[in-house]
Design a protein around this motif. Structure first.
Motif, PDB file in Angstrom:
ATOM      1  N   ASN A 111       0.885  -1.310   0.058  1.00 35.59           N
ATOM      2  CA  ASN A 111      -0.006  -0.125   0.042  1.00 35.59           C
ATOM      3  C   ASN A 111       1.013   1.276  -0.009  1.00 35.59           C
ATOM      4  O   ASN A 111       1.946   1.186   0.527  1.00 35.59           O
ATOM      5  N   THR A 112       0.497   2.198  -0.369  1.00 34.77           N
ATOM      6  CA  THR A 112       0.920   3.630  -0.567  1.00 34.77           C
ATOM      7  C   THR A 112       0.103   4.736   0.295  1.00 34.77           C
ATOM      8  O   THR A 112       0.501   5.759   0.302  1.00 34.77           O
ATOM      9  N   VAL A 113      -1.038   4.100   0.696  1.00 36.32           N
ATOM     10  CA  VAL A 113      -1.881   4.989   1.555  1.00 36.32           C
ATOM     11  C   VAL A 113      -2.078   4.306   2.694  1.00 36.32           C
ATOM     12  O   VAL A 113      -1.671   3.246   3.114  1.00 36.32           O
ATOM     13  N   GLY A 114      -2.908   4.905   3.822  1.00 35.11           N
ATOM     14  CA  GLY A 114      -3.185   4.435   4.845  1.00 35.11           C
ATOM     15  C   GLY A 114      -2.381   4.920   5.978  1.00 35.11           C
ATOM     16  O   GLY A 114      -1.670   5.919   5.782  1.00 35.11           O
ATOM     17  N   ALA A 115      -2.642   4.410   7.192  1.00 35.36           N
ATOM     18  CA  ALA A 115      -1.721   4.913   8.405  1.00 35.36           C
ATOM     19  C   ALA A 115      -0.403   4.388   8.529  1.00 35.36           C
ATOM     20  O   ALA A 115      -0.205   3.230   7.820  1.00 35.36           O
ATOM     21  N   ASN A 116       0.541   5.321   9.022  1.00 38.72           N
ATOM     22  CA  ASN A 116       2.016   4.784   9.418  1.00 38.72           C
ATOM     23  C   ASN A 116       1.970   4.082  10.556  1.00 38.72           C
ATOM     24  O   ASN A 116       1.745   4.558  11.840  1.00 38.72           O
ATOM     25  N   LEU A 117       2.170   2.619  10.451  1.00 40.31           N
ATOM     26  CA  LEU A 117       1.926   1.755  11.745  1.00 40.31           C
ATOM     27  C   LEU A 117       3.125   2.096  12.728  1.00 40.31           C
ATOM     28  O   LEU A 117       2.816   1.732  14.012  1.00 40.31           O
ATOM     29  N   GLY A 118       4.218   2.610  12.285  1.00 42.62           N
ATOM     30  CA  GLY A 118       5.206   2.749  13.305  1.00 42.62           C
ATOM     31  C   GLY A 118       4.801   3.698  14.234  1.00 42.62           C
ATOM     32  O   GLY A 118       5.467   3.854  15.232  1.00 42.62           O
ATOM     33  N   ASP A 119       3.914   4.653  13.999  1.00 41.87           N
ATOM     34  CA  ASP A 119       3.436   5.682  15.187  1.00 41.87           C
ATOM     35  C   ASP A 119       2.624   4.888  16.350  1.00 41.87           C
ATOM     36  O   ASP A 119       2.182   5.765  17.197  1.00 41.87           O
ATOM     37  N   PHE A 120       2.515   3.596  16.139  1.00 44.04           N
ATOM     38  CA  PHE A 120       1.878   3.089  17.065  1.00 44.04           C
ATOM     39  C   PHE A 120       2.328   1.916  17.922  1.00 44.04           C
ATOM     40  O   PHE A 120       1.795   1.357  18.564  1.00 44.04           O
ATOM     41  N   ASN A 121       4.010   1.945  17.785  1.00 42.99           N
ATOM     42  CA  ASN A 121       4.468   1.006  18.570  1.00 42.99           C
ATOM     43  C   ASN A 121       4.411   1.343  19.737  1.00 42.99           C
ATOM     44  O   ASN A 121       4.917   0.317  20.734  1.00 42.99           O
ATOM     45  N   TRP A 122       3.977   2.262  20.566  1.00 46.85           N
ATOM     46  CA  TRP A 122       3.948   2.386  22.104  1.00 46.85           C
ATOM     47  C   TRP A 122       2.624   1.806  22.460  1.00 46.85           C
ATOM     48  O   TRP A 122       2.719   1.620  23.692  1.00 46.85           O
ATOM     49  N   THR A 123       1.632   1.402  21.720  1.00 45.97           N
ATOM     50  CA  THR A 123       0.572   1.055  22.212  1.00 45.97           C
ATOM     51  C   THR A 123       0.447  -0.562  22.730  1.00 45.97           C
ATOM     52  O   THR A 123       1.297  -1.308  22.594  1.00 45.97           O
ATOM     53  N   TYR A 124      -0.645  -0.710  23.558  1.00 46.13           N
ATOM     54  CA  TYR A 124      -0.912  -1.870  24.055  1.00 46.13           C
ATOM     55  C   TYR A 124      -1.160  -3.136  22.996  1.00 46.13           C
ATOM     56  O   TYR A 124      -0.607  -4.175  23.057  1.00 46.13           O
ATOM     57  N   ALA A 125      -1.905  -2.858  21.859  1.00 48.57           N
ATOM     58  CA  ALA A 125      -2.152  -3.421  20.993  1.00 48.57           C
ATOM     59  C   ALA A 125      -1.051  -4.109  19.953  1.00 48.57           C
ATOM     60  O   ALA A 125      -1.048  -5.179  19.658  1.00 48.57           O
ATOM     61  N   LYS A 126      -0.017  -3.209  19.811  1.00 50.16           N
ATOM     62  CA  LYS A 126       1.136  -3.713  19.291  1.00 50.16           C
ATOM     63  C   LYS A 126       2.012  -4.663  20.292  1.00 50.16           C
ATOM     64  O   LYS A 126       2.647  -5.707  19.641  1.00 50.16           O
ATOM     65  N   GLY A 127       1.959  -4.334  21.392  1.00 53.03           N
ATOM     66  CA  GLY A 127       2.811  -5.239  22.417  1.00 53.03           C
ATOM     67  C   GLY A 127       1.914  -6.703  22.417  1.00 53.03           C
ATOM     68  O   GLY A 127       2.756  -7.844  22.729  1.00 53.03           O
ATOM     69  N   LYS A 128       0.551  -6.682  22.042  1.00 56.89           N
ATOM     70  CA  LYS A 128      -0.037  -8.119  22.138  1.00 56.89           C
ATOM     71  C   LYS A 128      -0.164  -8.697  20.772  1.00 56.89           C
ATOM     72  O   LYS A 128      -0.947  -9.660  20.188  1.00 56.89           O
ATOM     73  N   GLY A 129       0.442  -7.995  19.405  1.00 57.75           N
ATOM     74  CA  GLY A 129       0.492  -8.832  18.267  1.00 57.75           C
ATOM     75  C   GLY A 129      -0.434  -8.317  17.401  1.00 57.75           C
ATOM     76  O   GLY A 129      -0.979  -9.132  16.614  1.00 57.75           O
ATOM     77  N   ALA A 130      -1.581  -7.249  17.832  1.00 60.42           N
ATOM     78  CA  ALA A 130      -2.643  -7.126  16.982  1.00 60.42           C
ATOM     79  C   ALA A 130      -2.290  -6.434  15.616  1.00 60.42           C
ATOM     80  O   ALA A 130      -3.010  -6.835  14.616  1.00 60.42           O
ATOM     81  N   PHE A 131      -1.171  -6.163  15.296  1.00 66.02           N
ATOM     82  CA  PHE A 131      -0.667  -5.636  13.914  1.00 66.02           C
ATOM     83  C   PHE A 131       0.613  -6.081  13.784  1.00 66.02           C
ATOM     84  O   PHE A 131       1.532  -6.050  14.776  1.00 66.02           O
TER      85      PHE A 131
END
Length: 465
Positions: free
Chosen positions: A445-465
């Protein structure tokens, strides 16, 4: 689904409960020597069977009966405690990261009052339904200054969560644990489009005499404070039949308010719901909510950018969007949003546009949805707005794209009740979708969110993305 929230506020006295530090002055109260608390005689080292352990403090954290630095000593930070809150906050307060704040019911930041919350602070809501549901409410004219950081986010969670001071997550709850407390509500003086063209409306469930339940006004630049690097988990308590609290509800919040870097996890109802208002938000993440991810109502006219919705096992739509209820029109904007479906479970749609929805869905990246998932125009008013250019779509990139994901449902009246004719509206919507939608491979993809901005989240720590 529009579910305004909250039941009658229990206005009771503030209850403050914490484990206090011992008094080491040797005068008055219990004193502490060699890790043993004297519970009866001042200044006497108590070693008897009736003597409680001395609370000591090591780097600001209370350690039960361990010997160490006396809590009253000059080198010791305040001990960790639990501060129980309920009712109306009528003077400025600061909640600090060395305590856990427990919401024992509805807690309201009154008009003219500022609640400041330090980075890393943990707030837990007690379990309860109806009038006993717990929630933090920022009334119109009140302010919340909750400024977490990526390293030390502010966490709202359930009292059943075993997370402790200094931690970012507990170990006993998961994204499947929903409805264990209420949620967070911020109300403002910005415009909204309401039935009858009234300027303000009352949040459902709060008696009309309780003016802190009003939202709406004439100030598009209204400022309700700062709310950033916040994680809200396990909420959505039931307050009435089919009526649950959203993770974060924004009622007529103005553009002077800062709302960035907020995640909602495991809420029974919607993740974030906008009721009118003009606030601009970025870096929102919603994961595993029971209804919709992002929900827009009453002519919300702000921009939501760089945000992510991840559907869970019982989620409905990633996006649910309604339009104005009165004559005041307003158009939302979605920019660079990633939608992640729930491929292995029933249900789960891209988006539902209803009730004269007006706005722009730009730069949307979607994957993980089923073949029968769709983007809906749900009634006459929505389809007409699409034809008139008041509802637009641009730059969608979809993994497994098929034009048939875009469809029109049966004709409905203004209350979304199907008409007898059951006419399929605007039959060229599907063909036009090819003009703004491209099929892409996963990760290309060339659009959508930059997922790197969410590395701080609980969801990231639980492997949601």
């Amino acid at each position: 689904m529009k579910k305004l929230i909250l039941s009658s506020l229990m206005i009771t006295a503030l209850a403050l409960s914490f484990t206090s530090c011992a008094d080491d002055t040797g005068t008055g109260g219990a004193s502490c020597f060699n890790g043993i608390q004297d519970g009866t005689e001042t200044g006497v080292d108590c070693g008897g069977p009736d003597c409680a352990p001395c609370p000591t403090c090591d780097d600001g954290i209370q350690n039960g009966g361990e010997t160490g630095v006396d809590c009253g000593g000059p080198d010791c930070a305040p001990c960790q405690g639990i501060v129980v809150k309920i009712g109306l906050i009528t003077a400025n307060e600061k909640w600090t990261s060395n305590n856990i704040y427990q919401l024992a019911g509805k807690v309201v930041v009154d008009e003219g009052v500022t609640l400041e919350i330090e980075p890393g602070t943990i707030i837990k809501g007690e379990k309860g339904i109806g009038s006993l549901a717990s929630a933090l409410i920022v009334a119109r004219g009140g302010k919340i200054m909750a400024m977490g950081t990526a390293e030390n986010p502010i966490v709202f969670t359930s009292s059943e969560d075993n997370i402790q001071v200094g931690q970012k997550a507990g170990t006993n709850l998961s994204e499947e644990d929903q409805g264990l407390w209420g949620g967070v509500l911020i109300l403002g003086y910005a415009p909204g489009s309401f039935r009858g063209d009234v300027k303000e409306v009352q949040i459902e469930g709060i008696p009309a005499g309780d003016t802190f339940g009003l939202y709406g006004g004439d100030d598009p630049e209204d400022n309700s404070g700062v709310f950033e690097y916040i994680s809200i988990r396990h909420g959505g308590a039931l307050i009435g039949e089919g009526n649950e609290i959203n993770g974060l509800t924004l009622g007529a919040v103005g553009s002077g308010t800062v709302i960035n870097n907020v995640e909602i996890v495991a809420n029974v109802d919607d993740g974030v719901e906008f009721f009118g208002g003009t606030v601009n938000t970025k870096n929102l993440l919603v994961w595993a909510c029971g209804d919709d991810g992002l929900d827009i109502d009453q002519a919300y006219s702000g921009t939501v950018s760089n945000s992510v919705v991840i559907l869970g096992n019982n989620s409905d739509h990633a996006l649910e969007i309604d339009g104005p209820e009165g004559s005041l029109e307003g158009q939302y904007t979605l920019n660079n949003v990633t939608l992640i479906g729930n491929l292995d479970t029933p249900g789960g749609e891209y988006a539902d546009h209803r009730s004269k929805a007006m706005g722009a869905d730009n730069n949307i990246y979607a994957y993980g949805f089923k073949d029968n998932s769709d983007v809906e125009l749900d009634n006459n008013g929505v389809s007409q707005n699409f034809l008139d250019g008041k509802l637009s779509f641009s730059n969608w990139e979809v993994v497994g794209f098929d034009n048939n994901i875009f469809l029109e449902k049966v004709a409905t009246d203004d209350n979304d009740v199907p008409t007898e004719e059951k006419i399929i509206l605007n039959p060229d919507f599907t063909s036009r979708a090819a003009n703004w939608t491209t099929q892409v491979d996963l990760g290309a993809n060339t659009v959508g969110a930059n997922l790197g901005d969410f590395n701080w989240t609980y969801a990231k720590g639980k492997g949601a993305f």
